[in-house]
Write a protein that holds these residues in place. Structure first.
Motif, PDB file in Angstrom:
ATOM      1  N   MET A 114       3.313  62.531  26.941  1.00 12.89           N
ATOM      2  CA  MET A 114       3.118  63.100  28.271  1.00 12.89           C
ATOM      3  C   MET A 114       3.011  64.554  28.160  1.00 12.89           C
ATOM      4  O   MET A 114       2.512  65.349  28.865  1.00 12.89           O
ATOM      5  CB  MET A 114       4.237  62.595  29.169  1.00 12.89           C
ATOM      6  CG  MET A 114       4.269  61.018  29.241  1.00 12.89           C
ATOM      7  SD  MET A 114       2.598  60.524  30.185  1.00 12.89           S
ATOM      8  CE  MET A 114       2.655  61.171  31.842  1.00 12.89           C
ATOM      9  N   ASN A 115       3.845  65.242  27.372  1.00 11.73           N
ATOM     10  CA  ASN A 115       3.962  66.610  27.243  1.00 11.73           C
ATOM     11  C   ASN A 115       3.372  67.458  25.988  1.00 11.73           C
ATOM     12  O   ASN A 115       3.253  68.692  26.144  1.00 11.73           O
ATOM     13  CB  ASN A 115       5.527  66.949  27.226  1.00 11.73           C
ATOM     14  CG  ASN A 115       6.029  66.531  28.466  1.00 11.73           C
ATOM     15  OD1 ASN A 115       5.655  66.234  29.612  1.00 11.73           O
ATOM     16  ND2 ASN A 115       7.346  66.448  28.444  1.00 11.73           N
ATOM     17  N   TYR A 116       2.886  66.474  25.058  1.00 11.55           N
ATOM     18  CA  TYR A 116       2.281  67.115  23.837  1.00 11.55           C
ATOM     19  C   TYR A 116       0.858  67.017  23.729  1.00 11.55           C
ATOM     20  O   TYR A 116      -0.058  67.781  23.431  1.00 11.55           O
ATOM     21  CB  TYR A 116       3.138  66.720  22.600  1.00 11.55           C
ATOM     22  CG  TYR A 116       2.524  67.615  21.327  1.00 11.55           C
ATOM     23  CD1 TYR A 116       2.901  68.942  21.043  1.00 11.55           C
ATOM     24  CD2 TYR A 116       1.750  66.604  20.652  1.00 11.55           C
ATOM     25  CE1 TYR A 116       2.390  69.432  19.791  1.00 11.55           C
ATOM     26  CE2 TYR A 116       1.126  67.261  19.380  1.00 11.55           C
ATOM     27  CZ  TYR A 116       1.536  68.592  18.912  1.00 11.55           C
ATOM     28  OH  TYR A 116       1.003  69.339  17.884  1.00 11.55           O
ATOM     29  N   LEU A 117       0.402  65.457  23.983  1.00 13.47           N
ATOM     30  CA  LEU A 117      -0.786  65.042  23.430  1.00 13.47           C
ATOM     31  C   LEU A 117      -1.855  65.272  24.503  1.00 13.47           C
ATOM     32  O   LEU A 117      -1.388  65.204  25.761  1.00 13.47           O
ATOM     33  CB  LEU A 117      -0.675  63.769  23.346  1.00 13.47           C
ATOM     34  CG  LEU A 117      -1.716  62.930  22.303  1.00 13.47           C
ATOM     35  CD1 LEU A 117      -1.688  63.694  20.932  1.00 13.47           C
ATOM     36  CD2 LEU A 117      -1.683  61.449  22.070  1.00 13.47           C
ATOM     37  N   ASP A 118      -2.861  65.933  24.064  1.00  7.76           N
ATOM     38  CA  ASP A 118      -3.873  66.392  25.155  1.00  7.76           C
ATOM     39  C   ASP A 118      -5.110  66.471  24.461  1.00  7.76           C
ATOM     40  O   ASP A 118      -5.407  65.828  23.283  1.00  7.76           O
ATOM     41  CB  ASP A 118      -3.817  67.826  25.749  1.00  7.76           C
ATOM     42  CG  ASP A 118      -3.697  68.801  24.751  1.00  7.76           C
ATOM     43  OD1 ASP A 118      -4.476  68.798  23.574  1.00  7.76           O
ATOM     44  OD2 ASP A 118      -2.981  69.993  24.898  1.00  7.76           O
ATOM     45  N   GLU A 119      -6.412  66.441  25.246  1.00  4.52           N
ATOM     46  CA  GLU A 119      -7.676  66.305  24.749  1.00  4.52           C
ATOM     47  C   GLU A 119      -8.031  67.151  23.516  1.00  4.52           C
ATOM     48  O   GLU A 119      -8.603  66.804  22.614  1.00  4.52           O
ATOM     49  CB  GLU A 119      -8.739  66.567  25.999  1.00  4.52           C
ATOM     50  CG  GLU A 119      -8.623  65.602  26.877  1.00  4.52           C
ATOM     51  CD  GLU A 119      -9.399  64.363  26.600  1.00  4.52           C
ATOM     52  OE1 GLU A 119     -10.144  64.203  25.398  1.00  4.52           O
ATOM     53  OE2 GLU A 119      -9.406  63.165  27.264  1.00  4.52           O
TER      54      GLU A 119
ATOM     55  N   ARG B 199      -5.904  68.559  21.154  1.00  3.68           N
ATOM     56  CA  ARG B 199      -5.194  68.063  19.987  1.00  3.68           C
ATOM     57  C   ARG B 199      -5.501  66.674  19.538  1.00  3.68           C
ATOM     58  O   ARG B 199      -5.489  66.475  18.273  1.00  3.68           O
ATOM     59  CB  ARG B 199      -3.607  67.901  20.499  1.00  3.68           C
ATOM     60  CG  ARG B 199      -2.891  69.204  20.534  1.00  3.68           C
ATOM     61  CD  ARG B 199      -1.399  69.121  20.584  1.00  3.68           C
ATOM     62  NE  ARG B 199      -0.759  70.326  20.512  1.00  3.68           N
ATOM     63  CZ  ARG B 199      -0.120  71.030  21.356  1.00  3.68           C
ATOM     64  NH1 ARG B 199      -0.066  70.572  22.712  1.00  3.68           N
ATOM     65  NH2 ARG B 199       0.231  71.930  21.380  1.00  3.68           N
TER      66      ARG B 199
ATOM     67  N   THR C 214       3.389  56.370  30.562  1.00 12.47           N
ATOM     68  CA  THR C 214       2.916  56.718  29.176  1.00 12.47           C
ATOM     69  C   THR C 214       1.801  55.872  28.625  1.00 12.47           C
ATOM     70  O   THR C 214       0.566  56.170  28.094  1.00 12.47           O
ATOM     71  CB  THR C 214       3.868  56.601  27.977  1.00 12.47           C
ATOM     72  OG1 THR C 214       4.913  57.659  28.246  1.00 12.47           O
ATOM     73  CG2 THR C 214       3.719  56.743  26.615  1.00 12.47           C
TER      74      THR C 214
ATOM     75  N   ARG D 264      -1.292  56.828  30.396  1.00  6.51           N
ATOM     76  CA  ARG D 264      -1.999  58.228  29.623  1.00  6.51           C
ATOM     77  C   ARG D 264      -2.659  57.716  28.521  1.00  6.51           C
ATOM     78  O   ARG D 264      -3.628  58.440  28.227  1.00  6.51           O
ATOM     79  CB  ARG D 264      -0.706  59.010  29.472  1.00  6.51           C
ATOM     80  CG  ARG D 264      -1.063  60.365  28.767  1.00  6.51           C
ATOM     81  CD  ARG D 264      -2.133  61.252  29.553  1.00  6.51           C
ATOM     82  NE  ARG D 264      -2.272  62.394  29.003  1.00  6.51           N
ATOM     83  CZ  ARG D 264      -3.233  63.239  29.304  1.00  6.51           C
ATOM     84  NH1 ARG D 264      -4.487  62.755  30.131  1.00  6.51           N
ATOM     85  NH2 ARG D 264      -3.537  64.664  28.592  1.00  6.51           N
TER      86      ARG D 264
ATOM     87  N   GLU E  71      -5.948  56.505  29.000  1.00  9.12           N
ATOM     88  CA  GLU E  71      -6.889  57.385  29.561  1.00  9.12           C
ATOM     89  C   GLU E  71      -7.226  58.041  28.367  1.00  9.12           C
ATOM     90  O   GLU E  71      -8.751  58.421  28.146  1.00  9.12           O
ATOM     91  CB  GLU E  71      -6.247  58.363  30.536  1.00  9.12           C
ATOM     92  CG  GLU E  71      -6.017  57.753  31.847  1.00  9.12           C
ATOM     93  CD  GLU E  71      -5.175  58.520  32.619  1.00  9.12           C
ATOM     94  OE1 GLU E  71      -4.675  59.903  32.237  1.00  9.12           O
ATOM     95  OE2 GLU E  71      -5.119  58.457  33.762  1.00  9.12           O
ATOM     96  N   LEU E  72      -6.545  58.740  27.361  1.00 11.61           N
ATOM     97  CA  LEU E  72      -6.744  59.480  26.109  1.00 11.61           C
ATOM     98  C   LEU E  72      -7.644  58.613  25.244  1.00 11.61           C
ATOM     99  O   LEU E  72      -8.617  59.065  24.649  1.00 11.61           O
ATOM    100  CB  LEU E  72      -5.663  59.889  25.469  1.00 11.61           C
ATOM    101  CG  LEU E  72      -4.989  61.052  26.284  1.00 11.61           C
ATOM    102  CD1 LEU E  72      -3.516  61.285  25.668  1.00 11.61           C
ATOM    103  CD2 LEU E  72      -5.768  62.397  26.329  1.00 11.61           C
TER     104      LEU E  72
END
Length: 214
Positions: free
Chosen positions: A123-128, A130, A197, A200, A203-204
């Motif tokens: 939720m707080n580290y992984l993003d598009e 990274r 989670t 999320r 979605e990713l």
């Protein structure tokens, strides 16, 4: 001079260890696309016939095509995929265990210090960003597909049915070795994952869920 002659002889035999193609690939006329944390190390050990350390190259099909399209087209190409949430948990445990201790040492340290909880990590580290800049986080389809999401490999096995799927590989390549258990994380799993989670991750990794029917 001896080294050059040896390399030329090995190349002539088709067993040259030329990146990203490896000797075991040339020997078995195959290309194994090694997706991180999908039992790839076990497959590598079976293909190479040894349990000693073997170079793990997380190359995509496109990397092999770019290096030698002629060889790519004439090789049997395969990979193994894994349920995305389970795979990401395995990546997280791997980093908590210290990773490979070399090129992902800083990443491992950051996860250990600030994101040891899986929910917090997602939720707080992984993003598009990274997702596409760190090989461990890359979606599985990006190793195997072209820009139209069409598969570039001949066979895709699943981690969940790896023994049966590897039997097919073993018969196809006429291998004499079985599938060993390799590179298992030393950190125990916490299987409790929050609903947020799960949403999320879905979605990713939407294309992985869609293409590989998870």
């Amino acid at each position: 001079m001896f080294g050059i002659k040896t390399a030329m002889k090995n190349t002539a035999r088709g067993y040259a260890n030329i990146y990203p193609y490896r000797r075991y690939m040339c020997k078995h006329n195959c290309i194994f696309i090694h997706i991180p944390k999908a039992a790839g190390t076990s497959v590598l050990h079976a293909l190479s016939g040894t349990k000693k350390h073997i170079q793990r190259d997380h190359c995509s099909a496109f990397n092999f095509i770019s290096a030698d399209k002629y060889r790519f087209d004439r090789s049997f190409k395969f990979a193994f995929v894994r349920e995305p949430i389970d795979r990401l948990q395995s990546v997280h445990r791997y980093l908590l265990s210290g990773g490979n201790g070399t090129n992902n040492k800083m990443l491992s340290s950051e996860i250990q210090q600030s994101y040891s909880d899986f929910d917090k990590f997602v939720m707080n580290y992984l993003d598009e960003m990274r997702l596409h800049t760190e090989v461990l986080f890359r979606p599985q389809f990006s190793f195997l597909c072209n820009e139209r999401y069409e598969s570039l490999v001949d066979f895709i096995g699943k981690y969940e049915t790896i023994n049966a799927d590897f039997d097919f590989i073993r018969d196809r390549l006429n291998l004499k070795t079985s599938l060993p258990l390799s590179n298992v994380s030393k950190v125990e799993s916490n299987n409790v994952v929050s609903t947020a989670t799960i949403k999320r991750v879905k979605e990713l990794y939407a294309k992985d869920f869609e293409l590989y029917e998870y």
